[in-house]
Enzyme design. Structure first.
Site: not given
Ligand code: ASP
Length: 298
Positions: A155, A183-186, A206, A209
């Site tokens: 990320t 899915r929606v991450g952070d 990162t 999430g």
């Molecule tokens: N934070 C990101 C997510 O959960 C993934 C990552 O940062 O590697 O979508």
């Protein structure tokens, strides 16, 4: 009385400038994960160091010319998105359905900025690409091998304090490998993966999430700085090593406050990261990049 009022108003921006100890600061990340051995792999680490260096130089060119934070953050994040080394844009990881679902956000600290969305992009006349545009020979192979366990960290994120004294944060990702489609991450969630408030700090995260959302990490950090007056480094360490680590939240973050203090903690094996800042007065530029625990001064 009127004169006094006007004088105070004129002095306010000056006071704000005096608080800023660095002319501008740019901090970037390219994802966190179990990458501690990469540091000793000369060939691969050279590629990542060079990419982080290029990202910092792109931001530096904009900020040194007086460009504002959003312009610098967007240019840096776009650079990472077009570099297949990182899990964002081209080269992003795929969903369990073998498709690409990308998350991104940007926020200005002086006021709230909007989120990107397909319909908005279309209405603005931006180019819309086919989903497979984001594939590279490597990710096409992942799609074929979906049954095998494999992971990609990378990320990307960028936080900036510009010459005008404003903070900006941006994050972009392909998300977690083999994530459930939908899915929606952070990363696109303001407050979780990205946040900026001139009175607190600019943050880009990162990692896993779901935990960053649960702990509202980016807002949590900015609020600790703003309301508890904790130094940004101390507050960031607390969130990453205490709050998250004890609750299985693997990852890291980058942050910068209005004075130019910055932090880059991670509780994983490594985090692609880099910083560049220009000192006030001397005009000296300091720059370093890192993957594992060590930082390499450039
Ligand atoms: N934070 C990101 C997510 O959960 C993934 C990552 O940062 O590697 O979508």
């Amino acid at each position: 009385m009127k004169h006094l009022f006007i004088t105070i108003l004129l002095l306010l921006p000056l006071c704000r400038m005096l608080a800023q100890e660095r002319e501008y600061v740019i901090v970037v990340h390219g994802g966190a994960g179990a990458m501690e051995n990469l540091e000793d792999d000369k060939e691969k680490s050279t590629l990542y160091y060079a990419a982080l260096d290029s990202a910092l130089s792109i931001g530096n060119a904009i900020l040194s010319a007086g460009g504002e934070g959003p312009e610098a953050v967007m240019a840096v994040v776009n650079y990472f998105e077009n570099n297949p080394l990182f899990n964002a844009g081209k080269g992003a990881t795929c969903t369990s359905a073998g498709t690409f679902e990308l998350d991104a956000s940007i926020m200005e600290g002086k006021d709230l900025a909007g989120e990107g969305a397909d319909w908005f992009a279309k209405s603005q006349g931006l180019e819309i690409v086919d989903n497979m545009y984001f594939a590279t020979p490597k990710t096409l192979k992942w799609i074929e091998d979906l049954k095998k366990e494999s992971k990609k960290n990378g990320t990307v994120g960028c936080v900036v304090l510009d010459k005008q004294g404003n903070l900006t944060a941006g994050t972009s990702t392909g998300g977690m490998f083999k994530k459930q489609w939908g899915r929606v991450g952070d990363s696109p969630v303001i407050g979780a993966g990205t946040y900026a408030d001139n009175e607190g700090c600019a943050v880009s995260c990162t990692g896993h999430g779901e935990y960053f959302i649960r702990h509202v990490v980016a807002y949590n950090l900015s609020t600790r700085v703003k309301l508890l007056h904790q130094p940004v480094g101390e507050a960031a360490d607390y969130i990453i090593h205490q709050e998250l680590n004890t609750k299985e939240g693997n990852g890291g973050l980058i942050a910068v406050d209005k004075k130019g203090n910055f932090a880059m903690p991670f509780n994983s094996g490594g985090m692609f990261r880099g910083y560049l800042y220009k000192e006030k007065g001397t005009g000296k530029i300091s720059k370093a990049v890192g993957i594992g625990k060590k930082m390499k001064t450039l």
